[in-house]
Design a protein around this motif. Structure first.
Motif, short mmCIF file in Angstrom:
data_model
loop_
_atom_site.label_atom_id
_atom_site.label_comp_id
_atom_site.label_asym_id
_atom_site.label_seq_id
_atom_site.Cartn_x
_atom_site.Cartn_y
_atom_site.Cartn_z
N PHE A 64 0.85 -1.19 0.00
CA PHE A 64 0.00 0.00 0.00
C PHE A 64 0.89 1.24 0.00
CE2 PHE A 64 0.48 -0.74 4.60
CZ PHE A 64 0.76 0.53 5.09
N THR A 65 0.33 2.34 -0.48
CA THR A 65 1.06 3.59 -0.49
C THR A 65 0.40 4.56 0.50
OG1 THR A 65 -0.27 4.46 -2.32
CG2 THR A 65 1.77 3.31 -2.89
N TYR A 66 1.20 5.47 1.00
CA TYR A 66 0.70 6.51 1.89
C TYR A 66 1.59 7.72 1.75
CZ TYR A 66 4.45 5.41 5.23
OH TYR A 66 5.66 5.23 5.83
N THR A 67 1.04 8.88 2.08
CA THR A 67 1.84 10.09 1.99
C THR A 67 2.50 10.43 3.33
OG1 THR A 67 -0.11 11.46 2.37
CG2 THR A 67 0.55 11.09 0.09
N LYS A 68 1.80 10.14 4.42
CA LYS A 68 2.40 10.36 5.74
C LYS A 68 1.61 9.59 6.78
CE LYS A 68 0.07 14.58 7.31
NZ LYS A 68 0.26 15.93 7.85
N SER A 69 2.23 9.45 7.93
CA SER A 69 1.53 8.86 9.07
C SER A 69 1.86 9.70 10.31
CB SER A 69 1.93 7.40 9.28
OG SER A 69 3.31 7.26 9.47
N THR A 70 0.89 9.80 11.18
CA THR A 70 1.09 10.52 12.44
C THR A 70 0.65 9.61 13.57
OG1 THR A 70 -1.10 11.57 12.38
CG2 THR A 70 0.74 12.79 11.39
N LEU A 71 1.22 9.83 14.72
CA LEU A 71 0.93 8.98 15.87
C LEU A 71 0.82 9.83 17.12
CD1 LEU A 71 0.67 6.05 16.94
CD2 LEU A 71 3.15 6.08 17.25
N GLU A 72 -0.24 9.61 17.85
CA GLU A 72 -0.40 10.25 19.16
C GLU A 72 -0.39 9.15 20.21
OE1 GLU A 72 -3.62 12.95 21.61
OE2 GLU A 72 -3.54 13.11 19.42
N VAL A 73 0.44 9.31 21.23
CA VAL A 73 0.58 8.31 22.28
C VAL A 73 0.31 8.98 23.62
CG1 VAL A 73 2.15 6.68 23.41
CG2 VAL A 73 2.33 7.07 20.94
N ASN A 74 -0.54 8.34 24.41
CA ASN A 74 -0.83 8.80 25.77
C ASN A 74 -0.55 7.64 26.72
OD1 ASN A 74 -2.10 11.54 25.39
ND2 ASN A 74 -3.32 10.30 24.00
N ALA A 75 -0.07 7.96 27.91
CA ALA A 75 0.25 6.91 28.87
C ALA A 75 -0.22 7.30 30.26
CB ALA A 75 1.75 6.65 28.88
N ILE A 76 -0.52 6.28 31.03
CA ILE A 76 -0.87 6.46 32.45
C ILE A 76 0.27 5.86 33.26
CG2 ILE A 76 -2.44 5.82 34.30
CD1 ILE A 76 -4.66 5.69 32.14
#
Length: 135
Positions: A64-76
């Motif tokens: 598959f192709t993609y232009t970008k990816s972003t990731l948000e991570v939250n932790a306790i």
């Protein structure tokens, strides 16, 4: 596989991680608590790096192709003993590729991610992958 990093600090100053040709400053003093990443944030950054690396890796394997990816991570974080208890992530893939199977991508990341699998032994992880169609 073996890995090697170095780190250094000077009393009453912040620290640096030395990895290959990169230096990453991180906070160890109160004066930079709001400006430099702390060890917990670097830990979560390693988790994020693993996931984003696997997006790139599986884009080739899953074709598959993609232009970008972003990731948000939250932790306790728990206080006693101090440790991460739960991590939640939202991974967003920007793509117009109809072949992108986000459920399979999530399964592959969770099965083959080195950092992901190391962390899941000590705390719970939940998350979702969203696709945003871009043109």
């Amino acid at each position: 596989m073996n890995y090697h990093i170095k780190a250094s600090s000077i009393s009453n100053q912040d620290a640096i991680i030395h990895i290959k040709q990169s230096n990453i400053d991180f906070g160890t003093t109160a004066k930079t608590a709001e400006t430099l990443p702390n060890p917990a944030e670097l830990f979560l950054s390693s988790f994020a790096s693993c996931m984003l690396k696997n997006v790139e890796r599986f884009s080739g394997m899953m074709k598959f192709t993609y232009t970008k990816s972003t990731l948000e991570v939250n932790a306790i974080r728990l206080e006693n003993p101090p440790r991460m208890d739960h991590i939640n992530y939202i991974l967003t893939i920007y793509s117009k590729d109809k072949k992108l199977n986000t459920a399979l991508l999530k399964k592959n990341i969770e099965k083959f991610g080195t950092i992901y699998n190391t962390i899941k032994l000590s705390c719970s992880i939940t998350g979702a992958i969203n696709m945003i169609e871009n043109v």
